[in-house]
Design an enzyme around this catalytic site. Structure first.
Site, PDB file in Angstrom:
ATOM      1  CG  ASP A   1      -2.017   7.371   4.509  1.00 34.32           C
ATOM      2  OD1 ASP A   1      -1.552   6.789   3.322  1.00 34.32           O
ATOM      3  OD2 ASP A   1      -2.230   6.509   5.481  1.00 34.32           O
TER       4      ASP A   1
ATOM      5  CD  GLU B   1      -4.008   2.750   0.938  1.00 33.76           C
ATOM      6  OE1 GLU B   1      -4.051   1.640   0.815  1.00 33.76           O
ATOM      7  OE2 GLU B   1      -2.691   2.658   1.561  1.00 33.76           O
ATOM      8  CD  GLU B   2      -0.917   2.159   4.475  1.00 30.95           C
ATOM      9  OE1 GLU B   2      -1.802   0.702   5.140  1.00 30.95           O
ATOM     10  OE2 GLU B   2       0.154   2.099   3.979  1.00 30.95           O
TER      11      GLU B   2
ATOM     12  CG  HIS C   1       1.419  -2.975   5.831  1.00 30.52           C
ATOM     13  ND1 HIS C   1       0.589  -3.119   6.136  1.00 30.52           N
ATOM     14  CD2 HIS C   1       1.534  -2.382   4.771  1.00 30.52           C
ATOM     15  CE1 HIS C   1      -0.354  -2.480   4.956  1.00 30.52           C
ATOM     16  NE2 HIS C   1       0.784  -1.559   4.423  1.00 30.52           N
TER      17      HIS C   1
HETATM   18 NI    NI Z   1      -0.003   1.237   0.235  1.00 34.41          NI
END
Ligand code: NI
Length: 395
Positions: A84, A142-143, A367
């Site tokens: 993701d 996962e996020e 990020h």
């Molecule tokens: Ni990651």
């Protein structure tokens, strides 16, 4: 620690490099958020379908599982990649930037997916060389809590019969070529809290007639810092960060309430259990002292990732065989990872592969809107995971 003989996977992985890059760039240009990876998972399933010997299923709406049964008896090994992306507007300029506005592969999951596709390709070329069964899970979400791993572990038979699990995260803060492994505590539990401080609003010229939630909230924040410095041993690891403080509307009005949010991170189950009580004690004490009241909402996030020692030791030996002096002892991170869900069902270890290269500007933090990968790291990732599948499959 034993040193293993180098496998032949290095050469084949290097030959795969153009394909790894093509997969990664396609995924990078077409990012999707957690639980919405419809095109991503369809693409992965279609690419896997081109390979022989794989059984491909969809354990959840947007995840993909490829299973390869080896020609020799052995262990059942789970290899995991997360697929993701993040709600970030990409600021890179290259030709394969995100075509999905406001969504970006800014954590390297495009690379993880390309790596596991590469491993599937190498494994499917020589099933007779494989011991046991290799399950490759392309995991969604996962996020986003509660996380795709939790769902797969709880609601599907994915982990039934799995003997050992591994997976990797590319790391822009390590140079390309480095493989970093660590036994024991590796990543923290990312728990969160929300606090509302309720005072009594009024005119800013007459604070004595009000209960100022901003002044009280500031005291709460200052006193929360005492928990780490005064209530927890210097030998234990705890982070408490207040990341949001919102109150008020203008110059001359004391508002009724203030809202705070933050995160609590630790590797230790005991400390993780104590933290909410310590926080509540501070919030309760400080608000009471100043005539305010409070509500506290505390939410547990992913469990900490605590690597199984023998698996980490084996991965370190594999890393030494594959990348020589670039094999390093990893630094633990206060970041969180839902890989920990798999570790509730089987021994395993999670590790890092460096993707940072200042010349390519691939050393922005994860990020960041300009995050990207040195695609050379994909070859290292394939070498490591492929060798791990072969070694961990042996009884
Ligand atoms: Ni990651």
């Amino acid at each position: 620690m034993t040193t293993l003989p180098s496998t032949t996977s290095g050469e084949r992985a290097a030959e795969l490099s153009p394909q790894l890059t093509a997969w990664r760039r396609h995924l990078h240009a077409n990012p999707e958020l957690g639980f919405h990876e419809h095109e991503t998972s369809a693409y992965i399933a279609a690419e896997l379908a081109k390979l022989p010997h794989l059984t491909i299923t969809r354990p959840s709406e947007t995840s993909v599982l490829a299973v390869l049964k080896g020609g020799k008896p052995g262990q059942t090994v789970l290899l995991r990649a997360d697929i993701d992306a993040l709600p970030i507007a990409e600021e890179n300029q290259f030709e394969f930037v995100s075509q999905n506005p406001g969504v970006m592969h800014a954590c390297g999951h495009d690379g993880h997916t390309a790596i596991l596709l590469g491993v599937a390709k190498l494994l499917s070329e020589r099933p007779e060389a494989i011991s046991g069964e290799i399950r490759m899970i392309f995991q969604h979400a996962e996020e986003i809590g509660p996380g795709g791993a939790e769902e797969l572990v709880r609601d599907t038979p994915l982990m039934d019969g799995v003997d050992v699990v591994t997976g990797l995260h590319l790391n822009s803060q390590l140079p390309t070529g480095v493989v970093a492994v660590k036994p024991g505590p590796f990543m923290a539990s990312p728990d969160t809290f929300e606090i509302t401080v309720r005072g009594r609003g009024g005119h800013a010229a007459h604070p004595e007639e009000a209960v100022d939630p901003i002044a009280v909230g500031a005291q709460v924040i200052a006193n929360l810092q005492q928990i780490v410095s005064r209530n927890v041993s210097a030998l234990e690891n705890l982070v408490i960060s207040v990341t949001y403080f919102h109150a008020g509307t203008t110059h001359n009005v004391i508002p009724d309430s203030a809202a705070l949010m933050g995160t609590v991170r630790t590797f230790d189950a005991g400390l993780r259990g104590r933290a909410p009580k310590l926080i509540e004690r501070v919030v309760k004490g400080v608000t009471e002292a100043h005539g305010a009241t409070y509500t506290l909402k505390y939410e547990l996030g992913y469990r900490p990732v605590v690597n199984t020692d023998w698996v980490a030791d084996k991965l370190m030996a594999i890393a030494q065989a594959e990348v020589g002096e670039n094999a390093q002892l990893a630094q633990p991170s206060m970041g969180g990872e839902d890989f920990s869900a798999y570790l509730t069902k089987a021994p395993g270890a999670y590790f890092n592969v460096g993707s940072g290269n200042a010349l390519l500007e691939s050393d922005y933090p994860h990020h960041h809107p300009r995050f990207t990968l040195d695609e050379e790291s994909l070859v290292t990732g394939v070498r490591m995971l492929h060798a791990a599948a072969l070694e961990l499959g042996k009884r």
